[in-house]
Design an enzyme around this catalytic site. Structure first.
Site, PDB file in Angstrom:
ATOM      1  N   GLU A 189      30.753  27.429  34.899  1.00  0.00           N
ATOM      2  CA  GLU A 189      29.411  27.954  34.667  1.00  0.00           C
ATOM      3  C   GLU A 189      28.348  27.054  35.295  1.00  0.00           C
ATOM      4  OE1 GLU A 189      28.725  30.780  33.634  1.00  0.00           O
ATOM      5  OE2 GLU A 189      30.369  31.499  32.391  1.00  0.00           O
ATOM      6  N   ASP A 334      38.835  37.405  37.762  1.00  0.00           N
ATOM      7  CA  ASP A 334      38.008  38.150  38.705  1.00  0.00           C
ATOM      8  C   ASP A 334      37.544  37.352  39.914  1.00  0.00           C
ATOM      9  OD1 ASP A 334      36.536  36.630  36.920  1.00  0.00           O
ATOM     10  OD2 ASP A 334      34.958  38.106  36.620  1.00  0.00           O
ATOM     11  N   GLU A 438      31.850  45.515  26.729  1.00  0.00           N
ATOM     12  CA  GLU A 438      32.540  44.356  27.292  1.00  0.00           C
ATOM     13  C   GLU A 438      34.018  44.639  27.540  1.00  0.00           C
ATOM     14  OE1 GLU A 438      32.072  40.109  28.374  1.00  0.00           O
ATOM     15  OE2 GLU A 438      30.974  42.000  28.435  1.00  0.00           O
ATOM     16  N   GLU A 457      27.680  43.467  37.076  1.00  0.00           N
ATOM     17  CA  GLU A 457      28.769  43.842  37.982  1.00  0.00           C
ATOM     18  C   GLU A 457      28.687  45.286  38.488  1.00  0.00           C
ATOM     19  OE1 GLU A 457      29.785  40.054  36.365  1.00  0.00           O
ATOM     20  OE2 GLU A 457      29.160  41.895  35.356  1.00  0.00           O
TER      21      GLU A 457
END
Length: 629
Positions: A189, A334, A438, A457
């Site tokens: 992050e 991902d 989610e 996304e």
């Protein structure tokens, strides 16, 4: 006492009604084919009729291949809504609305939350690390007490042409932000949100062409690059003392890896550092950062299964054993695949493309379900599922919202037709809820995890599909998304996470990626004349939506000097990029399809009916039950 008896009686009556509704599948077996839900659904679009007999129910997704007949019929309602040119005046208003959304969120953060990391939009206050509960990783992995939202939003200000606020924000970051903090953050992050944004802003400031307007800073002395270097040095201890070279998931910015640090990390977290670390290395002329990031990617790649070629989603960094055996395209995996391709695009290293091509082939062979082609044939629409990395067998029947990035990645490799189909599936879910849960269970046709934290996304894939096809259908999709965000997530001081996509209840949090990605992609979707599209420069988006220029200075490799025995640095020209095992041999959607539906109306209707079917069955059961009583 009478009112207490009345309340108790009403409560018992309600419980009894719920119990009877739960028994409806047994009492009327032809009515309810799947689990009932304890919450109400929004009404389906009026144009959608009940599913035709024999239509697909995702049954073939439980096995390899198709088998269900495609839904057929005229697509007039879809053509009326989506086909034809998109009025330029409407597009301009939507561009301004997207800019206004960003401005409201950004100004609210600056007024009520800065210098803290995030904005609480319901209570109009700032949020930082949870010092009282170090185990609150949902907060502490992201918030490092370094004005996260301001940093993450820097290049969005530039993309929107706001030079004065961009310059002001950069000076604030330089003058007020320090990474010398006793904060334990997630390496991934901190890399994608903070390091990536600092590098992106530095590239914008030092670009001699200045395509977004005058974004230069008076007396700028590479301060953002120095800050990026300082942060990266503080992240480096995560790569030390691991037997595999895969980094620890967390590091304390002042003290290094905590003594009680977890030895388990996810594939995406450990394997999605190469773009930012590589840019930093090549700007500094110091190969250290790219080398440790590339070593981690190679270590993960070496652990893929010999039979399937798949990777799991959680690995032990000391033993190399897979703790999480799920192979999918969502959370935990991902951006690993995304950065294999984007590292090649940026740096031109042949091995990155080779790894991506192998990974894409294995994904197609083991994760893809449904009919072979998107826009022709029979069977269920294509969908990518979660499987066991060792066997390729289905592990569960849910997908998560992060997977909605994948159509955008497919656009980058030219597999536009397959991207069209997968995008349509996620858009159908959005139409049902006005958001993406989610986690969505495609067999039960309901959310497994019902919150929506303003993720970008689907917007990202919508934007990239529009850039590839110029089909106005995707402008309609963007308009739907923009309207839903305004209707359901706007709060007193910004935009709030949806706690429940059905009930539309809110959580008091606006994550930084809402400004850095969601608003940016929406704005660019409607801003055809943006310099990013017209300047002649080539740009790439990082996984956090930060723009970086694709140019020759990033093709000057350094890391092979440390590993000269590995013959893996051959450069490939961008036009040599090829992906393998496409579901169709398409490059760009033909111009004659520009104003037609990208997905034929019968296939679009098929997906919509699948997503809405459970709602219709529930309504039928309730109507019959009410008739009985």
């Amino acid at each position: 006492m009478q009112w207490r008896s009345l309340v108790l009686g009403l409560l018992l009556l309600r419980l009894g009604l719920q119990a009877l509704l739960a028994l409806l599948p047994a009492l009327a077996p032809g009515l309810c084919l799947r689990r009932r839900f304890p919450f109400p659904f929004p009404p389906p679009p009026a144009a959608l009729s009940p599913p035709a007999a024999g239509s697909s129910h995702w049954g073939s997704l439980l096995r390899r291949g198709g088998g269900a007949a495609a839904v057929v019929g005229a697509g007039d309602e879809y053509e009326r809504r989506y086909s034809g040119a998109f009025p330029p005046q409407l597009r301009a208003r939507l561009r301004d609305a997207a800019r206004g959304m960003f401005v409201f969120g950004y100004d609210s953060y600056m007024q009520h939350a800065f210098p803290r990391d995030e904005l609480d939009p319901l209570h109009c206050r700032g949020r930082g690390p949870d010092r009282h509960d170090p185990s609150n990783l949902n907060i502490n992995d992201v918030l490092g007490n370094y004005s996260l939202t301001l940093i993450d939003a820097l290049d969005t200000l530039a993309v929107m042409g706001n030079s004065s606020e961009f310059q002001k924000a950069v000076k604030l970051v330089i003058d007020t932000v320090s990474f010398d903090k006793d904060s334990t953050v997630q390496v991934f992050e901190a890399t994608i949100r903070v390091l990536g944004s600092l590098l992106s802003a530095h590239i914008i400031i030092t670009d001699t062409k200045q395509p977004f307007g005058d974004m230069t800073i008076k007396d700028y002395d590479n301060e953002l690059l120095h800050m990026a270097h300082d942060l990266a040095v503080r992240l480096l201890p995560a790569f030390e003392n691991t037997k595999t070279g895969i980094p620890y998931p967390r590091v304390n910015l002042k003290k290094g890896v905590p003594p009680d640090s977890n030895n388990e990390t996810c594939t995406a977290g450990a394997g999605s550092l190469l773009v930012e670390f590589g840019i930093l290395s090549r700007l500094l002329g110091d190969s250290t950062f790219e080398w440790v990031a590339r070593r981690a990617v190679k270590a993960l790649w070496s652990l893929r299964n010999n039979n399937t070629g798949l990777l799991g989603n959680v690995v032990n960094i000391q033993t190399g054993h897979w703790v999480g055996k799920q192979s999918g395209l969502g959370a935990g995996s991902d951006s690993f695949y995304e950065y294999l391709l984007k590292s090649y695009i940026l740096f031109g290293e042949k091995e990155d493309l080779e790894m991506f091509n192998d990974a894409y082939r294995n994904i197609q062979n083991h994760l893809r379900r449904g009919r072979e082609a998107c826009n022709e044939g029979e069977g269920d629409p294509p969908l990518y599922v979660n499987v066991n990395m060792f066997t390729g067998q289905l592990m569960n029947t849910w997908i998560d919202s992060l997977q909605a990035f994948f159509p955008g990645l497919q656009v980058l490799i030219g597999d536009v037709e397959d991207a069209i189909c997968l995008h349509a599936f996620y858009y159908a879910i959005w139409k049902r809820y006005g958001a993406l849960p989610e986690r969505y269970n495609w067999q039960l046709q309901a959310p497994d995890v019902p919150f929506y934290p303003l993720r970008p996304e689907l917007v990202e894939s919508t934007y990239l599909l529009y850039q590839a096809t110029k089909n106005p259908f995707y402008l309609h999709v963007g308009m739907d998304i923009l309207q839903s965000l305004e209707k359901y997530t706007k709060a007193k001081c910004g935009y709030a996470t949806l706690h429940h996509v059905v009930e539309k209840t809110k959580e008091d949090r606006m994550e930084s990626f809402f400004l850095s990605e969601t608003c940016k992609y929406l704005y660019l979707l409607f801003d055809e004349e943006n310099p990013l599209h017209k300047s002649g420069n080539k740009y790439m988006f990082t996984t956090e939506g930060h723009i970086v220029s694709v140019d020759e200075r990033f093709r000057n490799s350094l890391w092979q000097d440390i590993l000269p025995e590995e013959d893996s640095t051959e450069k490939i020209k961008p036009n040599e990029l090829k992906a393998v095992n496409f579901s169709s041999n398409c490059n760009r959607v033909p111009d004659e399809r520009r104003y037609l539906l990208p997905l034929k109306s019968n296939y679009m209707r098929q997906i919509d009916r699948m997503i809405l079917e459970e709602y219709q069955l529930l309504c039928s059961s309730q109507r019959i039950f009410l008739g009985w009583i």
